[in-house]
Design a protein around this motif. Structure first.
Motif, PDB file in Angstrom:
ATOM      1  N   ILE A  38      -5.118   7.590   1.366  1.00 18.44           N
ATOM      2  CA  ILE A  38      -5.091   8.122   2.105  1.00 18.44           C
ATOM      3  C   ILE A  38      -4.487   5.790   2.300  1.00 18.44           C
ATOM      4  O   ILE A  38      -5.301   5.363   2.254  1.00 18.44           O
ATOM      5  N   ASP A  39      -3.169   6.108   2.494  1.00 17.13           N
ATOM      6  CA  ASP A  39      -2.382   5.051   3.057  1.00 17.13           C
ATOM      7  C   ASP A  39      -2.870   4.083   4.367  1.00 17.13           C
ATOM      8  O   ASP A  39      -2.779   5.675   5.424  1.00 17.13           O
ATOM      9  N   THR A  40      -2.838   3.047   4.842  1.00 24.06           N
ATOM     10  CA  THR A  40      -3.927   3.231   6.061  1.00 24.06           C
ATOM     11  C   THR A  40      -2.944   1.447   6.702  1.00 24.06           C
ATOM     12  O   THR A  40      -1.635   0.736   5.355  1.00 24.06           O
ATOM     13  N   LYS A  84       0.876  -1.136  -0.271  1.00 17.18           N
ATOM     14  CA  LYS A  84      -0.233   0.022   0.506  1.00 17.18           C
ATOM     15  C   LYS A  84       0.630   1.486   0.412  1.00 17.18           C
ATOM     16  O   LYS A  84       0.631   2.119  -0.736  1.00 17.18           O
ATOM     17  N   SER A  85       1.765   0.830   0.384  1.00 12.73           N
ATOM     18  CA  SER A  85       3.036   2.102   1.020  1.00 12.73           C
ATOM     19  C   SER A  85       3.705   2.589  -0.712  1.00 12.73           C
ATOM     20  O   SER A  85       4.213   3.635  -0.915  1.00 12.73           O
ATOM     21  N   THR A  86       3.746   1.445  -0.651  1.00 10.82           N
ATOM     22  CA  THR A  86       5.202   1.805  -2.334  1.00 10.82           C
ATOM     23  C   THR A  86       3.609   2.424  -3.939  1.00 10.82           C
ATOM     24  O   THR A  86       4.469   2.524  -4.512  1.00 10.82           O
ATOM     25  N   SER A 114       5.272   7.865   2.390  1.00 13.20           N
ATOM     26  CA  SER A 114       5.030   7.185   3.604  1.00 13.20           C
ATOM     27  C   SER A 114       5.922   6.016   2.946  1.00 13.20           C
ATOM     28  O   SER A 114       6.308   5.527   2.333  1.00 13.20           O
ATOM     29  N   ILE A 115       6.605   5.499   4.990  1.00 11.93           N
ATOM     30  CA  ILE A 115       7.388   4.572   4.616  1.00 11.93           C
ATOM     31  C   ILE A 115       7.323   3.859   4.435  1.00 11.93           C
ATOM     32  O   ILE A 115       6.059   3.041   4.258  1.00 11.93           O
ATOM     33  N   VAL A 116       8.677   2.662   4.260  1.00 14.26           N
ATOM     34  CA  VAL A 116       7.970   0.975   3.843  1.00 14.26           C
ATOM     35  C   VAL A 116       9.195   0.191   3.534  1.00 14.26           C
ATOM     36  O   VAL A 116       9.880   1.015   4.370  1.00 14.26           O
ATOM     37  N   THR A 123       4.457  -1.651   8.835  1.00 18.19           N
ATOM     38  CA  THR A 123       5.420  -0.445   9.554  1.00 18.19           C
ATOM     39  C   THR A 123       4.306   0.475   9.387  1.00 18.19           C
ATOM     40  O   THR A 123       4.650   1.670  10.091  1.00 18.19           O
ATOM     41  N   THR A 124       3.797   0.676   8.157  1.00 20.31           N
ATOM     42  CA  THR A 124       2.141   1.614   8.737  1.00 20.31           C
ATOM     43  C   THR A 124       1.637   1.749  10.247  1.00 20.31           C
ATOM     44  O   THR A 124       0.531   0.629  10.087  1.00 20.31           O
ATOM     45  N   ARG A 125       1.679   2.281  10.888  1.00 12.13           N
ATOM     46  CA  ARG A 125       0.457   2.906  11.968  1.00 12.13           C
ATOM     47  C   ARG A 125      -0.404   4.505  11.563  1.00 12.13           C
ATOM     48  O   ARG A 125      -0.670   4.782  12.883  1.00 12.13           O
TER      49      ARG A 125
HETATM   50 MG   LIG Z   1       2.485   0.481   4.269  1.00 13.11          MG
END
Ligand SMILES: [Mg+2]
Ligand SMILES: Nc1nc2c(ncn2[C@@H]2O[C@H](COP(=O)(O)OP(=O)(O)OP(=O)(O)O)[C@@H](O)[C@H]2O)c(=O)[nH]1
Length: 299
Positions: free
Chosen positions: A56-58, A16-18, A29-31, A37-39
């Motif tokens: 919106i990344d989740t 998702k973040s990628t 967003s960090i990967v 990883t994502t908080r």
């Molecule tokens: Mg993520």
């Protein structure tokens, strides 16, 4: 002009973040290869002649009774409430399991505005037909509306077609952000996230989940001309146990030194000024069971 909120949902490590970074063309967003990883709900924005899409990344949707995971799952759910459209991201290198079934249930009210992304098609063990069969079985409405897209968030393959479809479906509206914005994150949050990413990539197993970052002090230094000279940051890597602190510090402090210098380098390339980072390690026992901390951190 079109304008829409698009929530990205999927199990941990689906990509998702990628995808968000690929779409925005920036590190928003960090990967990491470590799941969960994502908080936070992370917004990435693109503005084109066609209009503006706010993604919106989740946090990855993960089934566990732990308090920490409950918070993350609620966040993913709340991102749906804000969505005009949903991207459901599947990792086609892993067989769909119980988590995928739960996500499909959760998405039910949004099926008519959901696009399913079959991610990681660049990998030899990608099985998009297995993923597609799973969707067909569990949510045939989605298949019927032709909303399945094979993609690779890593290479960008197939992502253009997804954007075209999103713009087609997006409601008319005015942009919510100025056109040069690609995220709404405050510098302090971005600093914390980049440090956490470097801490994750320099540790293993359960340790990444036990870490958070605290900013103790942040100060802009200006040149006499009034121009920003550098951002000076003092931060802590916070672990849950003394033994974890020891690993983070490393022999002769070499691990925390590496995390510090990798973070400083990337932060200086993200921001239009140099960043000087002073990084230390400390312990906050059982922070993942502390409602006060979780509330202030996971939003
Ligand atoms: Mg993520
Ligand atoms: N080969 C390949 N790797 C990918 C692709 N998308 C993501 N990855 C890798 O998969 C791992 C997880 O990616 P993330 O973007 O952090 O996944 P996420 O869904 O945001 O994960 P959480 O935040 O933990 O829920 C990283 O190592 C990525 O480099 C892809 O399309 N192809």
């Amino acid at each position: 002009m079109k304008s829409a909120f698009v929530s990205i949902i999927g199990r941990p490590s689906a990509g998702k973040s990628t995808l968000l970074n690929r779409i925005c063309g920036e590190k928003v967003s960090i990967v990491s290869p470590t799941p969960q990883t994502t908080r936070n709900k992370i917004r990435g924005i693109i503005t084109e002649d066609r209009g503006q899409l706010i993604f919106i990344d989740t946090p990855g949707y993960h089934n566990s009774e732990k308090k920490f995971n409950h918070y993350l799952r609620d966040l993913a759910g709340s991102a749906l409430e804000e969505a005009d459209m949903v991207l459901y991201m599947m990792d086609t290198t892993r067989p769909p399991g119980k988590e995928e079934e739960e996500i499909l249930q959760l998405l039910k009210p949004w099926y008519s505005k959901t696009l399913v992304l079959m991610n990681k098609t660049d990998l030899p063990d990608s099985k998009p037909d297995v993923a597609a069969a799973f969707i067909k079985e569990g949510a045939s409405e989605i298949v019927d509306s032709g909303a399945i897209f094979p993609v690779s968030a890593a290479t960008g393959a197939g992502v253009g077609a997804v954007l075209d479809r999103l713009y087609e479906l997006a409601p008319e509206g005015e942009p919510m952000y100025p056109e040069d914005f690609y995220t709404d994150q405050q510098p302090e949050f971005r600093v914390m996230e980049i440090i956490r990413e470097k801490a994750i990539s320099n540790t293993r197993e359960e340790l990444p989940h036990s870490i958070y970052v605290e900013i103790a002090d942040m100060e802009m230094k200006y040149a006499e001309s009034g121009e920003i000279k550098k951002l000076w940051v003092r931060a802590f890597l916070v672990a849950e146990r003394e033994s974890q602190k020891g690993i983070l510090v490393g022999k002769g402090g070499e691990n925390v030194k590496r995390i510090r210098s990798e973070s400083q380098k990337e932060l200086s390339s993200i921001f239009p000024y140099n960043v000087h980072l002073d990084l230390r390690v400390k312990v906050n026992p059982k922070w993942r069971r502390n409602d006060g901390i979780l509330k202030s951190m996971l939003y």
